[in-house]
Every structure is written in C-alpha cells, then in structure tokens.
Design an enzyme around this catalytic site. Structure first.
Site, PDB file in Angstrom:
ATOM      1  N   GLY A  85     -20.564  44.344  72.988  1.00  0.00           N
ATOM      2  CA  GLY A  85     -21.123  43.387  72.047  1.00  0.00           C
ATOM      3  C   GLY A  85     -21.724  44.024  70.817  1.00  0.00           C
ATOM      4  O   GLY A  85     -22.111  43.314  69.890  1.00  0.00           O
ATOM      5  N   ASP A  86     -21.807  45.353  70.814  1.00  0.00           N
ATOM      6  CA  ASP A  86     -22.412  46.044  69.672  1.00  0.00           C
ATOM      7  C   ASP A  86     -21.672  45.685  68.384  1.00  0.00           C
ATOM      8  O   ASP A  86     -20.447  45.808  68.300  1.00  0.00           O
ATOM      9  CB  ASP A  86     -22.351  47.551  69.898  1.00  0.00           C
ATOM     10  CG  ASP A  86     -22.944  48.321  68.734  1.00  0.00           C
ATOM     11  OD1 ASP A  86     -24.159  48.494  68.728  1.00  0.00           O
ATOM     12  OD2 ASP A  86     -22.187  48.726  67.824  1.00  0.00           O
ATOM     13  N   ILE A  87     -22.431  45.261  67.377  1.00  0.00           N
ATOM     14  CA  ILE A  87     -21.801  44.774  66.155  1.00  0.00           C
ATOM     15  C   ILE A  87     -21.077  45.901  65.418  1.00  0.00           C
ATOM     16  O   ILE A  87     -20.007  45.702  64.838  1.00  0.00           O
ATOM     17  CB  ILE A  87     -22.838  44.060  65.250  1.00  0.00           C
ATOM     18  CG1 ILE A  87     -22.136  43.317  64.113  1.00  0.00           C
ATOM     19  CG2 ILE A  87     -23.857  45.015  64.707  1.00  0.00           C
ATOM     20  CD1 ILE A  87     -21.264  42.180  64.556  1.00  0.00           C
TER      21      ILE A  87
END
Length: 303
Positions: free
Chosen positions: A252-254
């Site tokens: 989920g890390d942008i």
DNA sequence: AACCAGGCGCATG
DNA sequence: CATGCGCATGGT
C-alpha cells in the site's frame, strides 16, 4: 586524527558508498545524521555513552573515525557491527542482480543504482516511531516533526558548532507530554500511538531480539500489528528496515505504487495480482526490490 | 480550493 | 473478509 581512533572496514563487491550518501542526503532534513561533503557524521549511544563518529570512503575501505568517545576495543567492535548492518555490507546482492536482469522493465537498475544497499534503521523503536510520524503525510513534513521530537527528547552531543542527536529512549517518550507532541504537530492519534508504542518497548512487550526469535515472518508481523498504530505498512517497513527481513513489503506504500506505475508495471493501485506476481519473481529479495523502486523515485530538489 | 501525502482503526455489509 | 470513512495537517 589519532590512528587509534580509526577503524577500517573493507568494502565488499557491489557496494556503493556514493549511493549511501545519496540516500542519506536526498534533499530531506534528517536530524539523526549530518553529511558534510563526502563524509557522514552520526552520534551513537553505546550503553551510557554517546559517541560521535565519521564515515567516509578511502582506498577500498570505509574509514570510521571516533571523533568523540573512547576508542576501546568494545566500542570499536560495536561500531564495526553497527556500520556493517546499517549499510547491509554482509549481504551478497549478486543473486538479486541476476533476478533484476531477467525483467527488462527494471534491469537498468543494476547499472544505474549499482552497489545500492538497503540502508537500515537498527533501532526498532526508532523505525516504528518514524513510521507512525510518516503515516499519510508528506515526507518533508514528516522529517520536520521527527526533528522536533528528537531535538526535544533525544540526547545530544556537540562538536564544532553542530549538535548531533540520538533517538529518544522509549522510557522518555512513554512519559512524553501529549500537549507538547500536539505542539510539534502530532495528530492526537499519532501522539497516542507513539506514547503507546514507547510504553510497549519500555515494559518489554515489544523487543527486537524477542521479535527476531519468533518462528516465522507471519508471527513477527502479527506481534507488531497487535499494537495500536502499527498496521500492515508499518510492520513490513519496520521488519524490512530494522530486522532486514527479505520478505518485508510495505503493502500500500504510495511511493512503491508510484514507482510501479512509473515503470508501467501497474496502471493503478488496485492491480494487486500484478504486484504479487512481480514480488513472487523476487522471492527472498522483496525488500531489496522495494528499496530499489523507492530509489527510482525522483525527489524534488529543495532550495 | 480541492486533493494528496512513504496509513490506521473502526464500523458496516 | 472487503469496503468506506474519519482522522489531522502541510504542501501544491
């Protein structure tokens, strides 16, 4: 410089000190080290003592100098271990490069970022606090908040007009003043999380070595996510950066998603199957792949 | 002014 | 189990 204060660490194959410097600099204002030219300065707490060291590259070695503190054999041994772990110098990354070369979209990284190592955060408490601070806010703001926290609660050593800080102890942050954290622009939630995590470290319910001793990656992850403020992203980041878990992927890390998008590996963040597929190809090197993808993100240059 | 940033927890279906 | 939403605040 007195030679007894000097330590030499041989540089392994596929290791770039320039990439270490780039990562530690990269236009963000980190309060836990200072870079002057091609030399890194950092304060380290060993027992009750705070040492100040410098690190530079010279003739095939990393050259460490103990600027402040006792150059005892114990301290030297500690520093060697610390730096080797910090810059991940003991890993042979050739197998990772062999994998990169099999994927035309990212094969260029073996040359462009040649010798880049996964820079760690040895202090697990620091790694988790850093994650909490950085959750859902931009990085330059996160570094500002971290600096306020460290400069208020962390120990300091001064040298030639500069102050060098170490990350605050859990016992200190466990007793931190929520109103002061609010002034530092922690949200109420993050203030609660940091103090809660500090208490968990202070009372031993989170412990790096105990975590490392757990039988599986899943068990280590659960031991972390059981605490308020540590979600999937934070747990994976902490395992990746502090325990050097090869399988740590901050899902989920942008930044990771943006890097995957930049390389046309995904079109949007919902394509989890494609992401899983890519990481399956890199089994055992997932965290390295993440780190290299982060490295590929262009960073806005601050004036 | 609206939208995004190195997410997380909690309430719903 | 998956999805939606509020949270806080600076930067663009």
């Amino acid at each position: 410089m007195n030679s007894e204060n000097k330590i030499l660490i041989p540089i392994p194959a596929l290791f770039s000190f320039e990439e270490c410097l780039w990562f530690l600099n990269r236009n963000y204002d980190d309060c836990l080290h200072i870079i002057k030219g091609d030399t890194i300065f950092k304060a380290l707490e060993i027992g009750e003592d705070i040492l100040l060291i410098s690190i530079k590259e010279h003739a095939g070695f990393l050259e460490l100098n103990i600027i402040k503190g006792e150059p005892t054999q114990e301290n030297k041994a500690y520093l060697i271990d610390y730096v080797r772990e910090w810059f991940d110098m003991d890993t042979n990354i050739q197998p990772f490069y062999d994998l990169l070369k099999t994927d035309g979209r990212i094969a260029y990284m073996t040359e462009t970022y040649k010798g880049l190592r996964l820079i760690g955060i040895s202090n697990l408490f620091e790694a988790i606090c850093w994650c909490i601070i950085g959750q859902q806010i931009n990085l330059s703001f996160a570094y500002k908040v971290k600096r306020r926290l460290v400069e208020h609660y962390g120990k300091r050593i001064d040298h030639e007009n500069d102050s060098y800080y170490v990350f605050p102890e859990p016992e200190v942050l466990a007793a931190a003043d929520p109103d002061l954290l609010k002034e530092m622009q922690f949200s109420k939630q993050k203030s609660d999380y940091v103090i809660g995590i500090a208490k968990a470290f202070a009372n031993g319910s989170i412990d790096k070595e105990a975590l490392r001793a757990l039988p599986s990656f899943a068990a280590r992850k659960k031991a972390l996510t059981d605490h308020k403020g540590i979600g999937v992203w934070t747990a994976n980041y902490a395992l990746m950066k502090s325990l050097k878990e090869p399988g740590g992927i901050p899902h989920g890390d942008i930044g990771l998603l943006n890097a995957l998008s930049n390389h046309n590996i995904i079109q949007d963040r919902s394509e989890t199957a494609k992401i899983e597929g890519l990481f399956q190809q890199f089994a055992g090197w997932e965290s390295y792949l993440v780190f290299y993808l982060w490295r590929s993100l262009t960073v806005k240059v601050l004036e």
